[in-house]
Design a protein around this motif. Structure first.
Motif, PDB file in Angstrom:
ATOM      1  N   TYR A  77       0.683  -1.200  -0.097  1.00 27.65           N
ATOM      2  CA  TYR A  77      -0.005  -0.088   0.183  1.00 27.65           C
ATOM      3  C   TYR A  77       1.093   1.171   0.101  1.00 27.65           C
ATOM      4  N   SER A  78       0.414   2.258  -0.806  1.00 27.64           N
ATOM      5  CA  SER A  78       1.243   3.435  -0.825  1.00 27.64           C
ATOM      6  C   SER A  78       0.286   4.581  -0.174  1.00 27.64           C
ATOM      7  N   THR A  79       0.882   5.087   0.755  1.00 27.95           N
ATOM      8  CA  THR A  79       0.119   6.043   1.658  1.00 27.95           C
ATOM      9  C   THR A  79       0.442   7.456   0.734  1.00 27.95           C
ATOM     10  N   GLY A  98      -0.795  -1.420  -4.288  1.00 25.90           N
ATOM     11  CA  GLY A  98       0.305  -1.379  -5.100  1.00 25.90           C
ATOM     12  C   GLY A  98       0.374  -2.763  -5.416  1.00 25.90           C
ATOM     13  N   TYR A 150       3.439  -5.709  -5.590  1.00 28.49           N
ATOM     14  CA  TYR A 150       4.821  -6.046  -5.387  1.00 28.49           C
ATOM     15  C   TYR A 150       5.256  -7.400  -5.494  1.00 28.49           C
ATOM     16  N   ARG A 207       0.744   1.393  -8.352  1.00 30.52           N
ATOM     17  CA  ARG A 207       1.959   1.172  -9.059  1.00 30.52           C
ATOM     18  C   ARG A 207       2.243  -0.450  -9.024  1.00 30.52           C
TER      19      ARG A 207
END
Length: 163
Positions: free
Chosen positions: A72-74, A80, A82, A116
């Motif tokens: 997770y991107s804050t 995301g 990975y 991403r």
């Protein structure tokens, strides 16, 4: 050669585990390889599975795999994808299987609305770096992996270390 990329099934765990060991040998990290086939099965297919995998088949046998999970991107406010491992046996490299697996994962990231798709690469693995950059990936020069394992992890987790 007929090639196929598909989602892993529980029946594939033995082959995936064997390829994981091959990857550890390639990276000269077998001294760190302590995974078990049961742990891999649990991570992929257990009640609290945390990972997924694709397998690449050629001529009826599994010759590569991609193991991945969500993070997770804050900053993006989105999850995301990975990629933990991408491995294709040396005899199959250059056949397009790695590219096919990365494209399948990119499509999955888009489908799942991920912000991403990312992974790590060893700094000495120039063929992999070149391959990833050719596909449009950026190798970030200013980030380093931070890791706590084994006894250091136990010490950090110990209640008497709370500040």
């Amino acid at each position: 050669m007929a090639a196929n990329i598909r989602s892993a099934t529980p029946a594939d765990v033995g082959a995936i585990f064997a390829l994981m060991h091959e990857l550890a040998e390639f990276e000269k990290l077998t001294h760190l390889f302590v995974a078990t086939e049961d742990a891999v099965h649990d991570a992929l297919f257990g009640a609290r599975s945390s990972s997924e995998a694709l397998v690449a088949e050629a001529d009826g046998r599994i010759v590569g795999y991609a193991l991945f999970f969500h993070n997770y991107s804050t900053f993006l406010g989105r999850r995301g994808l990975y990629l933990e491992d991408l491995y294709v046996q040396p005899t199959q490299r250059g056949s397009g299987l790695g590219t096919c697996m990365l494209r399948r994962l990119a499509a999955l990231a888009v489908e799942r609305q991920c912000g991403r798709f990312e992974w790590s690469v060893l700094d000495w693995n120039q063929p992999a770096i070149d391959f990833y950059e050719k596909l449009g990936a950026t190798v970030l020069p200013d980030w380093r992996i931070v890791r706590v394992t084994d006894e250091a992890l136990e010490r950090l987790a110990a209640p008497d270390n709370a500040s």
